[in-house]
Design an enzyme around this catalytic site. Structure first.
Site, mmCIF file in Angstrom:
data_model
loop_
_atom_site.group_PDB
_atom_site.id
_atom_site.type_symbol
_atom_site.label_atom_id
_atom_site.label_comp_id
_atom_site.label_asym_id
_atom_site.label_seq_id
_atom_site.Cartn_x
_atom_site.Cartn_y
_atom_site.Cartn_z
ATOM 1 N N SER A 207 0.802 -1.222 0.000
ATOM 2 C CA SER A 207 0.000 0.000 0.000
ATOM 3 C C SER A 207 0.836 1.274 0.000
ATOM 4 O O SER A 207 0.377 2.308 -0.474
ATOM 5 C CB SER A 207 -0.960 0.003 1.183
ATOM 6 N N HIS B 207 -5.209 -3.566 -2.392
ATOM 7 C CA HIS B 207 -4.930 -2.637 -3.489
ATOM 8 C C HIS B 207 -4.794 -3.309 -4.853
ATOM 9 O O HIS B 207 -4.536 -2.647 -5.852
ATOM 10 C CB HIS B 207 -3.668 -1.828 -3.181
ATOM 11 N N LYS C 66 -12.009 0.247 -1.351
ATOM 12 C CA LYS C 66 -11.003 0.830 -2.237
ATOM 13 C C LYS C 66 -11.510 0.775 -3.678
ATOM 14 O O LYS C 66 -12.430 1.501 -4.005
ATOM 15 C CB LYS C 66 -9.670 0.150 -1.982
HETATM 16 C C1 LIG Z 1 -6.883 -0.348 3.618
HETATM 17 C C2 LIG Z 1 -6.179 -1.596 3.945
HETATM 18 C C3 LIG Z 1 -6.650 -2.445 4.952
HETATM 19 C C4 LIG Z 1 -7.782 -2.057 5.847
HETATM 20 O O1 LIG Z 1 -8.998 -2.089 5.185
HETATM 21 P P1 LIG Z 1 -10.222 -1.209 5.754
HETATM 22 O O2 LIG Z 1 -11.413 -1.800 5.136
HETATM 23 O O3 LIG Z 1 -9.938 0.180 5.343
HETATM 24 O O4 LIG Z 1 -10.183 -1.386 7.244
HETATM 25 C C5 LIG Z 1 -6.008 -3.635 5.136
HETATM 26 N N1 LIG Z 1 -4.926 -3.985 4.394
HETATM 27 C C6 LIG Z 1 -4.431 -3.177 3.439
HETATM 28 C C7 LIG Z 1 -3.240 -3.603 2.667
HETATM 29 C C8 LIG Z 1 -5.029 -1.956 3.195
HETATM 30 O O5 LIG Z 1 -4.524 -1.132 2.280
#
Ligand SMILES: *Cc1c(COP(=O)(O)O)cnc(C)c1O
Length: 399
Positions: free
Chosen positions: A177, A205, A237
């Site tokens: 990320s 991602h 996302k």
């Molecule tokens: C955003 C993210 C999370 C957390 O997800 P949420 O639904 O925002 O709690 C977990 N792992 C990665 C790699 C992320 O980028």
């Protein structure tokens, strides 16, 4: 307490690590309204522009008429509706796995999985740059925690070969990320086989974005449930909604329903969100044009940055990174961009290792090429003004 907390906050401020929030008035969109001004933003994870898609919005509105707003209880009490059940089936089909289980957030999915599968007799092997929620999950599980050097498969093998734990779990982000690069999943799978370890990939991602049909990092490497038994994905996302899921075998999912505490002891997602997510998933599945355009924008951005001698980490994902080192430097450039009405967040420790503060630029299919030109022009000027690029030398370019 007050004086102790104040001292903590002051310390953060002195280290240029203090965080504050932008308050904006708009839907997720490249143009955000902040205090009456329009800013061009490059920091959303809404990679496909689905967060304000008319069909997804309509699905949410219609489902609210049927289900109301709150789910009222946890999944195991009375919060689990046909909408949740349908989304789980859609997610299983999308990821080509036996079953999927919805969680309220990605953070909670990671906590739930690792703490349900491992005990103190087991070991977990985590890439050093894994998402914070995976680190917290590993700590919560009380398994022995081994962190291997980022994407360093020799280091991972060394740690695996020296472990006598009962069960071993290798955990990695699919797309990292804060780096934008991709895990060496083929080697991880080989090592897992050799050392009898399980594999979990957090593809927050990668899903929706990478691979021909958007099935993420695993699609890039043609990996299935057999090689990667545990796949975690988020819905906030690329899918533009909210929530998360884990996909895998029937037995895995039933185990999580019984033992994942962050699944059992929390209120189910609002059912209308599940309906909206099913709608978004249906679009994402066939959004080849949006994906192709996004990848074209990524290549275009890298080419323009190269022309301006802006150093980028190697990445062919929408996450593009300019490492600046000092937190002060990263904040200064982010601030300079803000003055020019461009929003790019400075990412600082502890989110990234000390001395590697950076700008994290995320691209989306809702950006236009002209907006990329604008970003690169202002970015080059800002970097030049703080001496982060020399204007003529070609050294330090990491393309
Ligand atoms: C955003 C993210 C999370 C957390 O997800 P949420 O639904 O925002 O709690 C977990 N792992 C990665 C790699 C992320 O980028």
């Amino acid at each position: 307490m007050q004086s102790y907390l104040k001292s903590l906050l002051e310390q953060r401020q002195q280290q240029a690590l203090y965080r504050s929030r932008y308050v904006h008035h708009t839907a997720q969109n490249p143009l955000l309204q902040i205090a009456g001004q329009t800013y061009l933003a490059f920091c959303s994870n809404d990679y496909l522009g689905l967060a304000h898609d008319p069909q997804v919005k309509l699905a949410l509105q219609q489902a609210t008429e049927i289900y109301g707003v709150g789910s009222g209880a946890s999944h195991l009490i009375s919060g689990h509706t046909v909408a949740h059940q349908q989304l789980e089936q859609d997610l299983a089909r999308y990821t080509q796995r036996e079953r999927a289980l919805l969680f309220s957030t990605g953070y909670m999915a990671n906590l739930g999985v690792i703490s349900a599968l491992l005990t103190r007799h087991d070991a977990v092997f985590l890439d050093k740059l894994c998402h914070a929620s995976l680190v917290d999950a590993a700590l919560l599980s009380r398994a022995q925690l081994h962190r291997y050097v980022h994407n360093d498969m020799q280091n991972l093998e060394y740690l695996l070969s020296h472990s006598s734990a009962l069960h071993k779990l290798i955990v990695t982000d699919g797309v990292f990320s804060m780096e934008g690069d991709i895990a060496d999943l083929l080697t991880i799978v080989q090592l897992a086989k050799k050392y009898d370890a399980w594999v979990m990939v957090d593809d927050a991602h990668g899903l929706g974005v990478m691979g021909e049909t958007g099935r993420g990092s695993l699609e890039l490497f043609h990996l299935t449930q057999k090689e990667i038994p545990i796949l975690m994905g988020t819905l906030g996302k690329a899918f533009g909604v909210f929530g998360a899921f884990v996909a895998g075998s029937e037995v895995l999912i039933e185990t999580l329903i019984q033992f994942a505490r962050s699944y059992v002891y929390t209120t189910a997602l609002p059912p209308a969100l599940a309906v909206a997510t099913s709608a978004s998933l249906a679009i994402a599945q066939v959004a080849h044009e949006r994906r192709m355009y996004l990848h074209e924008l990524i290549a275009y951005f890298r080419q323009c940055a190269l022309q301006q001698q802006i150093s980028l980490l190697p990445s062919f994902t929408p996450i593009q990174i300019v490492v600046l080192g000092d937190a002060e430097k990263a904040v200064a450039v982010s601030h300079a961009l803000y003055q020019e009405k461009i929003l790019v967040t400075a990412i600082r420790p502890p989110t990234v290792p000390a001395g590697t503060a950076r700008l994290r630029i995320t691209l989306s299919a809702s950006h236009q090429k002209g907006q990329i030109d604008q970003l690169v022009e202002v970015l080059a000027r800002s970097l030049l003004s703080i001496g982060a690029i020399s204007g003529s030398s070609k050294t330090g370019i990491l393309i």
